[in-house]
Scaffold this active site. Structure first.
Site, short mmCIF file in Angstrom:
data_model
loop_
_atom_site.label_atom_id
_atom_site.label_comp_id
_atom_site.label_asym_id
_atom_site.label_seq_id
_atom_site.Cartn_x
_atom_site.Cartn_y
_atom_site.Cartn_z
N ASP A 46 0.83 -1.20 0.00
CA ASP A 46 0.00 0.00 0.00
C ASP A 46 0.87 1.25 0.00
OD1 ASP A 46 0.87 -0.20 2.60
OD2 ASP A 46 -1.10 0.08 3.53
N SER A 47 2.20 1.04 0.04
CA SER A 47 3.12 2.17 -0.19
C SER A 47 2.85 2.81 -1.55
CB SER A 47 4.58 1.69 -0.11
OG SER A 47 4.78 0.55 -0.91
N ASP A 85 -1.23 -5.95 -0.42
CA ASP A 85 -1.58 -5.33 0.86
C ASP A 85 -3.08 -5.07 0.94
OD1 ASP A 85 0.16 -4.80 2.96
OD2 ASP A 85 1.16 -3.19 1.86
N LYS A 115 -1.67 -9.22 2.68
CA LYS A 115 -0.89 -8.82 3.86
C LYS A 115 -1.72 -7.85 4.68
CE LYS A 115 2.99 -6.02 3.60
NZ LYS A 115 2.59 -4.85 4.40
N GLU A 117 -1.59 -5.50 8.52
CA GLU A 117 -0.74 -5.01 9.61
C GLU A 117 -1.35 -5.35 10.96
OE1 GLU A 117 0.11 -0.86 8.99
OE2 GLU A 117 0.93 -1.20 6.98
N GLU A 184 9.07 -4.51 10.22
CA GLU A 184 9.47 -3.19 9.71
C GLU A 184 9.94 -2.29 10.86
OE1 GLU A 184 6.73 -1.28 7.05
OE2 GLU A 184 7.87 0.59 7.04
O1 KIV Z 1 3.53 -1.14 1.59
C1 KIV Z 1 4.68 -1.61 1.53
O2 KIV Z 1 5.45 -1.35 0.61
C2 KIV Z 1 5.09 -2.49 2.61
C3 KIV Z 1 6.53 -2.86 2.70
C4 KIV Z 1 7.32 -1.71 3.16
C5 KIV Z 1 6.75 -4.06 3.55
O3 KIV Z 1 4.30 -2.85 3.41
#
Ligand code: KIV
Length: 288
Positions: A46-47, A85, A115, A117, A184
């Site tokens: 989600d970055s 994510d 994924k 969190e 992280e």
């Molecule tokens: O969103 C992302 O890119 C991430 C990584 C930094 C693990 O969660």
């Protein structure tokens, strides 16, 4: 050992101390290049909220936006394991909605795992999602979706209490049966303890070299973030310079009438050219 996307292979790598590689990708071309470079896991993080969409943080990206990018990445990944994510809000409201959203990433996005969190407090939800035949990756430590609660992006796990909580989180995810655990922004000593404690492979970002694998954000390693990189980032290329130089060279060529050249232009077939000249000649004759 051959790299296969199966969970068994990641656990084997952990047992054999073979590092697991993971990079983020948000589009078809990058995904394809990472896959061809034999990266084990391609993560649609989600970055992308910041790297691709220019948002301030990850909180505003939606399931539909994530799915749009996941589909593109899916088309480029043939061998790697594709994780997407779950964005903020997509698994925080209710279990049924979380399972429904996770299902969308598999059915519509082509992801092989999602994924999310959070540690201990997500364990029951993660079990429910795994029950729905969806592999889940955990993510603990500095969890960017909690930016407002953490009051910024700060290294986590620095006090004894915080270390104890992180250990509990990792063990809860391990017991819930996650496919891997992203660690992280935590001290390397803590990441090493977690990695030794859990059977699940750990993938670190800013968590030191003792993790079972490493992940970086592709925009970070290519200098595409317009920001000073974090301590843990290593730059492996300068795509900003590449793009800027190419754009400036193109602009200079166009302004100087150097682009396109004749060899970069299409031409009429000979017969059409001759016929056209005859027509034009006739027209000119009529105008005289
Ligand atoms: O969103 C992302 O890119 C991430 C990584 C930094 C693990 O969660």
């Amino acid at each position: 050992m051959s790299i296969t996307p199966t969970g068994e292979s990641r656990h084997e790598k952990k047992l054999q101390h073979q590092p697991i590689t993971c990079l983020t990708a948000y589009d078809y071309a990058t995904a394809r290049l990472l896959d061809e470079a034999a990266i084990d896991i391609v993560l649609v993080g989600d970055s992308l909220a910041q790297t691709m969409l220019g948002y301030e943080n990850t909180l505003s990206v939606t399931v539909d936006e994530m799915l749009h990018h996941t589909r593109a990445v899916h088309r480029g990944v043939k061998n790697g394991f594709l994780i997407a994510d779950m964005p903020y809000g997509s698994y925080h409201v209710g279990t049924d909605e979380a399972v429904k959203n996770a299902t969308r990433f598999i059915k519509e996005g082509g992801a092989e795992a999602v994924k999310m969190e959070g540690g201990e407090k997500r364990a029951d939800l993660i079990r429910r999602i795994i029950d729905a035949e969806i592999p889940v990756a955990g993510h603990i430590g500095l969890t960017p979706q909690s930016v407002n609660v953490m009051s910024g992006y700060k290294v986590q796990g620095k006090s004894l209490n915080a270390i104890e909580q992180l250990m509990r989180d990792a063990v809860a995810l391990d017991r819930a049966g996650v496919a891997c655990i992203y660690l992280e922004g935590i001290p390397r000593e803590v990441a090493a303890m977690i990695t030794a404690e859990v059977a699940t492979p750990t993938i670190g970002i800013g968590a030191g070299p003792e993790c079972d694998g490493q992940v970086l954000v592709i925009h970070d390693i290519l200098n595409l973030t317009f920001a000073t990189p974090a301590k843990f980032v290593r730059r492996y290329g300068d795509a900003a310079a590449l793009i800027t130089d190419a754009a400036q060279a193109f602009r200079d060529d166009v302004i100087a009438h150097q682009y396109p050249a004749d060899r970069e232009s299409y031409h009429l077939p000979k017969e059409t050219q001759q016929a056209l000249e005859t027509v034009l000649e006739r027209k000119r004759g009529m105008q005289r």
